[in-house]
Design a protein around this motif. Structure first.
Motif, short mmCIF file in Angstrom:
data_model
loop_
_atom_site.label_atom_id
_atom_site.label_comp_id
_atom_site.label_asym_id
_atom_site.label_seq_id
_atom_site.Cartn_x
_atom_site.Cartn_y
_atom_site.Cartn_z
N THR A 1 -63.85 54.02 -32.32
CA THR A 1 -62.64 54.58 -32.94
C THR A 1 -61.48 53.59 -32.85
N ALA B 1 -66.92 49.06 -35.66
CA ALA B 1 -66.97 50.02 -36.76
C ALA B 1 -65.75 49.77 -37.65
N PRO B 2 -65.88 49.97 -38.95
CA PRO B 2 -64.72 49.77 -39.84
C PRO B 2 -63.52 50.61 -39.42
N GLU B 3 -63.80 51.84 -38.91
CA GLU B 3 -62.71 52.72 -38.48
C GLU B 3 -61.92 52.08 -37.34
N ASP C 1 -71.86 50.40 -40.04
CA ASP C 1 -71.59 51.26 -41.19
C ASP C 1 -70.46 52.26 -40.99
N HIS C 2 -70.58 53.11 -39.97
CA HIS C 2 -69.58 54.17 -39.78
C HIS C 2 -69.74 54.77 -38.38
N ASN D 1 -70.48 58.33 -36.13
CA ASN D 1 -71.03 59.68 -36.33
C ASN D 1 -70.04 60.72 -35.76
N ILE E 1 -71.08 54.51 -32.92
CA ILE E 1 -71.25 53.61 -34.06
C ILE E 1 -72.67 53.76 -34.61
#
Ligand code: PRP
Ligand code: URA
Length: 209
Positions: free
Chosen positions: A136, A163-165, A186-187, A189, A194
């Motif tokens: 995060t 993570a991109p976030e 990717d993202h 969960n 991650i």
């Protein structure tokens, strides 16, 4: 937007792939984190300024160069950053080390700081914050905010997987902090892990789950 560098060297990617594998045990996992951190530190320091020096070999004078400018401070985020600290120190054994203890609340995913001990001259050093996971981004943002409060000015973050976030959150708070990573996944969960990632880095390092 802040800088992100992805280290795609085949050795780093090879070792990262074994690290991700759920079948890799904690002893090998720890060794791999240390080795990858050492290889990434090598890549990350390719632009360090040098100064010309002369030494005398047994045969005569030789021109060479040594690293000039700001000295390094390595700051692992506990716990998982400790294995990366070991890898960076194998390459730069005289670097000073600071420690920041942060854990992520599993329910809220918010960071909680429980420890901070930094070199007193952190403000005049290049700071390399190390942590295997930028999820995060809460832990990284918190640790860099803390470093700034202690006077640190030149700060970079080195992670194994981002993570991109997390990259977005970090650069929204600290746009001048460059991120060095071996992968941007990717993202996240629903539990803030991650995807595909490697699971819980601390638990896999120390066999606590
Ligand atoms: C992990 C990891 C990072 C943090 C990343 O530590 O090592 O510090 O999570 O997540 P975030 O980007 O969402 O903050 P964890 O909180 O599990 O603590 P531990 O190393 O003590 O197990
Ligand atoms: N912390 C970890 O150890 N792994 C993740 O995927 C996210 C946070």
């Amino acid at each position: 937007m802040g800088q992100v560098r992805v280290f795609s060297h085949p050795l780093i990617q090879h070792k990262l792939t074994i690290l991700r594998d759920a079948a890799t045990g904690h002893k090998e996992f720890r060794e791999l984190v240390e080795e990858i951190a050492m290889l990434m530190a090598f890549e990350a320091t390719g632009d360090l300024p040098v100064q010309a020096v002369e030494v005398t070999t047994p045969v005569g004078p030789a021109r060479g160069s040594t690293i000039a400018g700001q000295e390094l401070a390595v700051v692992p985020i506990l716990r998982a950053g400790l294995a990366m600290e070991a890898g960076v120190l194998r390459l730069m054994p005289t670097a000073r080390v600071g420690h920041i203890g942060i854990y992520r609340d599993p329910a809220t995913l918010e960071p909680h700081t429980y420890y901070c001990k930094l070199p007193p001259d952190v403000g005049s050093r290049q700071v390399l914050v190390v942590d295997p996971m930028l999820a995060t981004g809460g832990s990284a943002v918190e640790s860099i905010t803390l470093l700034r409060r202690h006077g640190a000015r030149t700060i970079r973050l080195m992670v194994l997987i981002a993570a991109p976030e997390g990259i977005r959150r970090l650069h929204a708070a600290h746009p001048d902090v460059a991120v060095y990573t071996a992968a941007v996944d990717d993202h996240l969960n629903d539990h803030g892990y991650i995807v595909p990632g490697l699971g819980d880095a601390g638990d896999r390092l120390y066999g606590t789950r």
